[in-house]
Write a protein that holds these residues in place. Structure first.
Motif, short mmCIF file in Angstrom:
data_model
loop_
_atom_site.label_atom_id
_atom_site.label_comp_id
_atom_site.label_asym_id
_atom_site.label_seq_id
_atom_site.Cartn_x
_atom_site.Cartn_y
_atom_site.Cartn_z
N THR A 83 0.85 -1.19 0.00
CA THR A 83 0.00 0.00 0.00
C THR A 83 0.88 1.24 0.00
N PHE A 84 0.49 2.24 -0.79
CA PHE A 84 1.26 3.48 -0.81
C PHE A 84 0.98 4.28 0.47
N CYS A 85 -0.22 4.80 0.62
CA CYS A 85 -0.56 5.59 1.80
C CYS A 85 -2.07 5.77 1.87
N SER A 86 -2.65 5.39 3.01
CA SER A 86 -4.10 5.47 3.18
C SER A 86 -4.56 6.83 3.68
N GLY A 87 -3.64 7.80 3.77
CA GLY A 87 -4.00 9.14 4.21
C GLY A 87 -3.52 9.43 5.61
N GLY A 88 -4.11 10.45 6.24
CA GLY A 88 -3.78 10.76 7.61
C GLY A 88 -4.29 9.68 8.54
N ASP A 89 -3.56 9.45 9.63
CA ASP A 89 -3.96 8.42 10.59
C ASP A 89 -5.07 8.96 11.48
N ILE A 90 -6.30 8.59 11.15
CA ILE A 90 -7.46 9.13 11.86
C ILE A 90 -7.47 8.69 13.32
N SER A 91 -6.82 7.56 13.61
CA SER A 91 -6.79 7.10 15.00
C SER A 91 -6.03 8.05 15.91
N THR A 92 -5.23 8.95 15.32
CA THR A 92 -4.47 9.92 16.11
C THR A 92 -5.12 11.30 16.08
N MET A 93 -6.27 11.41 15.46
CA MET A 93 -6.92 12.71 15.28
C MET A 93 -8.03 12.92 16.31
N LYS A 94 -8.20 14.18 16.70
CA LYS A 94 -9.30 14.60 17.55
C LYS A 94 -9.51 16.08 17.31
N ARG A 95 -10.66 16.59 17.79
CA ARG A 95 -10.86 18.03 17.67
C ARG A 95 -9.78 18.76 18.44
N MET A 96 -9.22 19.81 17.85
CA MET A 96 -8.12 20.53 18.50
C MET A 96 -8.14 21.99 18.09
N ASP A 97 -7.55 22.83 18.94
CA ASP A 97 -7.47 24.25 18.61
C ASP A 97 -6.18 24.54 17.85
N ARG A 98 -5.96 25.81 17.52
CA ARG A 98 -4.83 26.19 16.67
C ARG A 98 -3.49 25.80 17.28
N SER A 99 -3.39 25.83 18.60
CA SER A 99 -2.10 25.53 19.23
C SER A 99 -1.64 24.11 18.92
N GLU A 100 -2.59 23.21 18.65
CA GLU A 100 -2.26 21.84 18.28
C GLU A 100 -2.29 21.63 16.77
N SER A 101 -3.31 22.20 16.12
CA SER A 101 -3.52 21.87 14.71
C SER A 101 -2.51 22.53 13.78
N VAL A 102 -2.07 23.74 14.09
CA VAL A 102 -1.13 24.43 13.20
C VAL A 102 0.21 23.70 13.13
N PRO A 103 0.85 23.35 14.27
CA PRO A 103 2.11 22.59 14.16
C PRO A 103 1.92 21.26 13.44
N ARG A 104 0.78 20.60 13.66
CA ARG A 104 0.51 19.33 12.99
C ARG A 104 0.43 19.53 11.48
N ALA A 105 -0.31 20.56 11.06
CA ALA A 105 -0.44 20.82 9.62
C ALA A 105 0.88 21.26 9.02
N GLN A 106 1.64 22.06 9.75
CA GLN A 106 2.93 22.52 9.24
C GLN A 106 3.91 21.37 9.07
N ALA A 107 3.82 20.37 9.94
CA ALA A 107 4.69 19.20 9.80
C ALA A 107 4.39 18.46 8.51
N ALA A 108 3.11 18.42 8.13
CA ALA A 108 2.74 17.79 6.85
C ALA A 108 3.25 18.62 5.68
N GLN A 109 3.13 19.95 5.79
CA GLN A 109 3.57 20.81 4.68
C GLN A 109 5.08 20.76 4.50
N ARG A 110 5.80 20.49 5.58
CA ARG A 110 7.26 20.36 5.48
C ARG A 110 7.64 19.24 4.51
N VAL A 111 6.84 18.17 4.51
CA VAL A 111 7.09 17.05 3.59
C VAL A 111 6.96 17.53 2.14
#
Length: 258
Positions: free
Chosen positions: A60-88
């Motif tokens: 398998t190539f990639c099934s997407g983001g790991d939903i098992s690690t996801m939950k509702r979060m505010d900017r203090s959590e979501s921005v670093p998480r999204a930026q880590a993806a954009q770094r790739v």
């Protein structure tokens, strides 16, 4: 010791980077994002590497983001998480080395973003693609809003994101999302054969190509920051929380726009 989320090996002048979470169909968690970005950045700086091949373990190539690690979060959590993806994605786009995706099995959500960000996509004729982000109340990231329209055109990209149907590899090739098909189980071998041809090309000319493609695409890295802002807003929405809950409950989500 925990198994690394990313494996790295060299074949002549080609570096193979393998997503290594087969038990989760190579779903992307934070650790994988960091390790993948580091592996791509290291390949970009290594003078012995001329081409990078990106693939996934376990068929398998990639099934997407790991939903098992996801939950509702505010900017203090979501921005670093999204930026880590954009770094790739930045590591792929700004690398002086061409990056080839070798896709077996599924490429869903961020898996589509990851493949589309590459300079060439070789897929098994049994591979399946789907943007899938709206299923959990998200819009998409990892450069999808630049790379997908660049490959398939703006109108088709809109439809693939609004109506995220599963695309067979042959249909994905017809649209331009895939560049070449290979028999099942042979995508990596075909990608490595292509990499050998590219590795024989003049490295300085290839470096200039990669640089010029960035300008031709009107500085696509700027869309990465916009995607971070959008993802941060959506990660703190009731719809996202509902999408994750529905995924775990194996039921259709009911989105309310909150």
């Amino acid at each position: 010791m925990a198994e690394p989320s990313v494996l790295v090996s060299d074949q002549s002048n080609s570096r193979v980077i393998t997503l290594n979470r087969p038990h989760r169909r190579n779903a992307i968690d934070l650790q994988l994002r960091v390790e993948l970005a580091e592996a791509l950045e290291s390949a970009a700086e290594d003078t012995s590497v001329r081409v990078v091949v990106l693939t996934g373990a376990g068929g398998t190539f990639c099934s997407g983001g790991d939903i098992s690690t996801m939950k509702r979060m505010d900017r203090s959590e979501s921005v670093p998480r999204a930026q880590a993806a954009q770094r790739v994605t930045k590591a792929i786009w700004t690398s002086p080395k061409p990056v080839i995706a070798a896709v077996e099995g599924s490429a869903f959500g961020a898996g589509v973003s990851l493949a589309a960000a590459c300079d060439r996509v070789v897929a098994s004729d049994e591979a399946v693609f789907s943007t899938a982000f709206t299923g959990v109340g998200l819009a998409g990231d990892m450069g999808l809003f630049s790379s997908l329209p660049a490959r398939v055109g703006p109108a088709v990209a809109r439809q693939l994101m609004l109506l995220p149907r599963k695309l067979r590899a042959a249909d994905a090739q017809e649209l331009g999302l895939v560049d070449e098909l290979a028999p099942a189980g042979e995508a990596l071998d075909r990608a490595l054969a292509d990499a050998a041809v590219i590795a024989a090309a003049p490295p300085l000319a290839v470096r200039e190509m990669k640089s010029l493609w960035q300008h031709w695409a009107s500085e696509p890295c700027s869309v990465l920051d916009l995607e971070v802002e959008a993802q941060a807003r959506l990660f703190d929405s009731a719809d996202f929380a509902e999408g994750v809950e529905a995924f775990h409950a194996k039921r259709p989500p009911v989105f309310t726009g909150h």
